[in-house]
Design an enzyme around this catalytic site. Structure first.
Site, short mmCIF file in Angstrom:
data_model
loop_
_atom_site.label_atom_id
_atom_site.label_comp_id
_atom_site.label_asym_id
_atom_site.label_seq_id
_atom_site.Cartn_x
_atom_site.Cartn_y
_atom_site.Cartn_z
CD GLU A 33 15.01 -61.47 -13.72
OE1 GLU A 33 14.30 -60.71 -14.41
OE2 GLU A 33 15.29 -61.25 -12.52
NE ARG A 107 21.30 -50.65 -11.71
CZ ARG A 107 20.60 -50.86 -10.59
NH1 ARG A 107 20.31 -52.11 -10.22
NH2 ARG A 107 20.21 -49.86 -9.85
CE1 TYR A 220 28.52 -43.54 -9.70
CE2 TYR A 220 27.27 -41.75 -8.72
CZ TYR A 220 27.34 -43.05 -9.20
OH TYR A 220 26.22 -43.85 -9.17
CG ASP A 296 14.10 -50.99 -4.72
OD1 ASP A 296 14.50 -50.45 -3.68
OD2 ASP A 296 14.50 -50.65 -5.86
#
Length: 395
Positions: A33, A107, A220, A296
């Site tokens: 990462e 998230r 939401y 993605d």
């Protein structure tokens, strides 16, 4: 039989899921990462049954149930009049029809759960503050050049490289993907607010979808119902910089000045907004030799079907399922992975683009859309995507 040595580039939702799924299959995973640490700005994700089923099968169900919300339905309203156009059945109908729930989640909560699971696996090595700079593929493996934030360079060899490094993937270029993602003329505004700040009619355990010409709004509850996630889409000729560009709420509320009072009140409640531009890249090669892409990095998808995270999770589970323990057979396994995923992700990309056109239609087209949504009814609206929500990775 011993497992493979695998490098996964990118520790987002897709990369973390891939590392976990691969390690559960007995492989040794190095997760690289570029960020020096994890810090996720507030945002929500929708985990439809095709994703929640996979995460539950990975043993994350109990942890997720403590933080997710399960909306009973989506209520579709007209932006200006607040008139109800239609509904989409979620909640019990989703569970009964597809055998898994439709969850919404912060998230950061999902990332934390995945990260805890990854860190609990001794066969996963998490390397932060590193970037993959060069890749050399040979008949027996892949040599990866990894650069630290201070410029130090090291090389490591693996049986397989998996690129999960997002829309602007650097791994994609090693598969010949030189074309950049294309801006699609929309900017998304996102924020979260305390549930108590929302107008009372919009605080229920349901998802709100407001449709209007040239834009729409979704909201939401997340974080176990404590917060409300809000995403507002507007047309814009120019993209904004980066993934989290600060936005002036007064600009957004001015654009929705003609909206219904409850929606105007909701959009005026947040103290800060972040904006990101919507990019798309037609799915092409997802694998070659000993290199594979997922999420993605392989197929950015517009958010009008809420499937970005779900597709990355599907990719990760499918790759882990199809990959055996025989290193010489990796190219054949990756060929099967691409064949399994490519037509599906193209279909999802197309459906998301179509939804964007339908959501923002006005005039006679918008009038016809409203009639169709009303006539289909809640369960009929859900059944339109039975092919999507019922997906299971190959055994």
């Amino acid at each position: 039989m011993s497992g493979l040595s695998i490098a996964v580039v990118g520790a987002g939702i897709g990369g973390l899921t891939a590392a976990l799924a691969l390690a559960r299959q007995g492989h040794a995973v190095t997760l690289v990462e570029r960020r020096p640490g994890f810090s996720e700005v507030g945002a929500g994700l929708q985990l439809s049954p095709n994703a929640s089923r996979i995460l539950t099968d990975l043993g994350l169900g109990a942890a997720l149930r403590r933080v997710v919300t399960e909306p009973r339905r989506v209520v579709i309203r007209d932006v200006r009049s607040s008139r109800e156009i239609g509904q989409i059945a979620l909640g019990p109908f989703m569970r009964e029809r597809f055998g898994a729930p439709y969850w919404v989640v912060h998230r950061a909560d999902l990332q934390t759960i995945l990260l805890d699971a990854v860190r609990s696996m001794p066969s996963i090595r998490l390397v932060m503050g590193r970037m993959v700079d060069e890749v050399t593929e040979g008949s027996g493996g892949v040599t990866v050049s990894i650069v630290t934030s201070k410029g130090a360079r090291e090389e490591a060899s693996f049986d397989l490289l998996v690129g999960a490094d997002g829309v602007w993937s650097k791994t994609r270029r090693f598969l010949g993907g030189a074309a950049a993602p294309a801006y699609r003329g929309h900017v998304a505004w996102r924020t979260t607010i305390d549930r108590s700040l929302a107008p009372a009619p919009l605080t229920g355990d349901e998802t709100g979808l407001w449709l209007g010409p040239r834009g729409h709004v979704v909201h939401y509850p997340i974080a176990g119902g404590r917060l409300i996630n809000i995403v507002a889409i507007e047309e814009s000729r120019e993209p904004v910089d980066g993934w989290a560009d600060p936005g002036d709420g007064a600009v957004l509320t001015a654009r929705y000045a003609a909206a219904a009072p409850a929606l105007r009140q909701l959009l005026a409640a947040p103290s800060q907004w972040l904006r990101w531009s919507l990019f798309d890249h037609p799915a092409g090669a997802m694998a070659r030799g000993r290199i594979a892409l997922l999420g993605d990095a392989a197929h950015p998808v517009l958010p009008f079907l809420a499937q970005g995270a779900a597709l990355a999770i599907e990719d990760a589970a499918t790759l882990a399922s199809l990959l055996g323990h025989d290193a010489p057979a990796i190219p054949q396994a990756l060929s099967r992975y691409e064949a399994e995923r490519l037509s599906r992700v193209k279909r999802v990309q197309g459906a998301a683009r179509q939804n964007g056109r339908v959501y923002h239609a006005g005039g006679l087209i918008g009038f016809g859309r409203n009639i169709v949504m009303g006539r289909l009814g809640p369960e009929g609206m859900t059944e339109r995507y039975g092919w999507l929500y019922g997906y299971r990775p190959p055994a």
